[in-house]
Each structure stands twice: as C-alpha cells, then as structure tokens.
Design a protein around this motif. Structure first.
Motif, PDB file in Angstrom:
ATOM      1  N   LEU A 169     -20.269 124.208  47.705  1.00 30.60           N
ATOM      2  CA  LEU A 169     -20.357 123.945  49.144  1.00 30.60           C
ATOM      3  C   LEU A 169     -19.486 124.919  49.932  1.00 30.60           C
ATOM      4  CD1 LEU A 169     -21.462 122.083  51.398  1.00 30.60           C
ATOM      5  CD2 LEU A 169     -19.403 120.710  51.108  1.00 30.60           C
ATOM      6  N   ARG A 186     -18.195 109.464  52.414  1.00 29.60           N
ATOM      7  CA  ARG A 186     -19.420 110.270  52.387  1.00 29.60           C
ATOM      8  C   ARG A 186     -20.477 109.676  53.317  1.00 29.60           C
ATOM      9  NH1 ARG A 186     -21.547 112.063  46.676  1.00 29.60           N
ATOM     10  NH2 ARG A 186     -22.853 113.228  48.097  1.00 29.60           N
ATOM     11  N   ARG A 219     -20.421 118.427  59.886  1.00 23.53           N
ATOM     12  CA  ARG A 219     -20.309 116.965  59.991  1.00 23.53           C
ATOM     13  C   ARG A 219     -18.945 116.492  59.484  1.00 23.53           C
ATOM     14  NH1 ARG A 219     -25.768 113.874  59.045  1.00 23.53           N
ATOM     15  NH2 ARG A 219     -27.268 115.403  59.759  1.00 23.53           N
ATOM     16  N   LEU A 260     -22.101 111.517  56.616  1.00 22.84           N
ATOM     17  CA  LEU A 260     -23.550 111.659  56.791  1.00 22.84           C
ATOM     18  C   LEU A 260     -24.048 110.979  58.061  1.00 22.84           C
ATOM     19  CD1 LEU A 260     -24.771 111.266  53.115  1.00 22.84           C
ATOM     20  CD2 LEU A 260     -24.683 113.350  54.489  1.00 22.84           C
ATOM     21  N   ASP A 272     -24.391 122.457  57.777  1.00 22.45           N
ATOM     22  CA  ASP A 272     -24.642 121.123  58.323  1.00 22.45           C
ATOM     23  C   ASP A 272     -23.622 120.117  57.790  1.00 22.45           C
ATOM     24  OD1 ASP A 272     -26.437 119.045  59.656  1.00 22.45           O
ATOM     25  OD2 ASP A 272     -26.483 118.372  57.560  1.00 22.45           O
ATOM     26  N   ARG A 273     -23.475 120.075  56.478  1.00 25.72           N
ATOM     27  CA  ARG A 273     -22.546 119.111  55.867  1.00 25.72           C
ATOM     28  C   ARG A 273     -21.103 119.422  56.251  1.00 25.72           C
ATOM     29  NH1 ARG A 273     -23.235 115.846  51.141  1.00 25.72           N
ATOM     30  NH2 ARG A 273     -25.344 115.743  51.941  1.00 25.72           N
TER      31      ARG A 273
END
Length: 174
Positions: A20, A64, A119, A68, A115-116
């Motif tokens: 990641l 998590r 966030r 999300l 994106d992750r």
C-alpha cells in the motif's frame, strides 16, 4: 536494508506494487531511541496489565471499518484518477519534463492506494470526508514505489519524489 544486503533480494515490480505504502523512516532522535529501548525492555519483561503492546484484533477490524466509511466525493475521485493518469500519460503535460522522466506509471493499485490512504489520513485527522489535501498528503507514500523512471531521469539524479512533486503541481483539483 540498505547497509547489509547479503541474503536479501530486491522485490520485482509486480510485488512492490502490492504494498500500500512506501514510507521512508529515518533514524530516531536520541530521546526516541531511549523510548524504544525502554519499550522493548518492558515487552521483554512482560509488563503486567498489558499484552506486550498488542492491539486486539477487534480494534483493528473496527478501525478498518471506520476508515472505509470515510466519504470520498466525486471531485476527489476525479483528482485521484487524474493523478494516476498523469503518471501514465505524462506527455499530456506539455512544458514539463514528466514525459522525459516517467517510463512506466502507476497501476490500478495506485488508484486504490490513494483512495485508501486518503481515507485513512482523513480518519486519523478525525474527519469523515477525505479532501484533496488528504490525497496530496499520502501521494508520495502511495506512489513512489509504483513509478519506474527513465534512464535519463535516473542519470540526472531525478528522484521519484521530485517527479511526484511535479505531478502534484501540474494536476489541478477539479
């Protein structure tokens, strides 16, 4: 491990793309080094009332889910996609050196990582919506290991971070 590489091998691009983030961590300050020493001593001694510093699995799972649940607007989605597109089609940015520097751009995993990461950055800041600034804050860590620079860029001492700085400067937030 940049000092001793015996027994280690660089990962192929396809494997590094699965990470990641690529985060640079320098040496600790002397005070932080003492804190690390004390922490490890405490773990070795099995501090009472603690599970050797372990975080319960449910806490991680809940975090998590919360990450999300952070919202990403269509404008931020377009910004993420535009950043990735700039790594793939650097010639679209006339008047820059990007097409001279980038040999291979980020894969779709780069889009997912931005994106992750955005966030998570917003969540850590206590917000329920990611902004372009969150994307910018994680862009280097999410993308530096996904770019392959040209021989010319490497010969000129251009770093992946410098290329990403230029992309962030060139790509407008919609």
């Amino acid at each position: 491990n940049p000092i001793e590489q015996e027994g280690t091998y660089p990962l192929p691009e396809a494997q590094t793309d699965r990470f990641l983030l690529h985060v640079f961590i320098g040496y600790s300050s002397d005070d932080d080094e003492r804190k690390i020493l004390r922490l490890v001593r405490g773990e070795d001694a099995g501090l009472k009332g603690q599970e050797n510093g372990k975080i319960p699995a449910q806490v991680v799972a809940d975090a998590r889910k919360e990450v999300l649940a952070v919202q990403v607007s269509e404008a931020v989605e377009k910004y993420i996609v535009a950043l990735i597109a700039a790594t793939r089609r650097p010639a679209d940015y006339k008047g820059t050196q990007l097409s001279k520097w980038i040999k291979i751009g980020a894969s779709p995993r780069g889009t997912l990582a931005l994106d992750r990461g955005a966030r998570a950055h917003a969540w850590l800041d206590g917000r329920d919506t990611a902004t372009p600034d969150d994307v910018k804050a994680v862009a280097h860590a999410c993308l530096r290991h996904r770019l392959i620079l040209t021989y010319e860029a490497e010969a000129d001492g251009i770093t992946k971070d410098a290329v990403l700085d230029e992309i962030l400067k060139q790509v407008a937030v919609s």
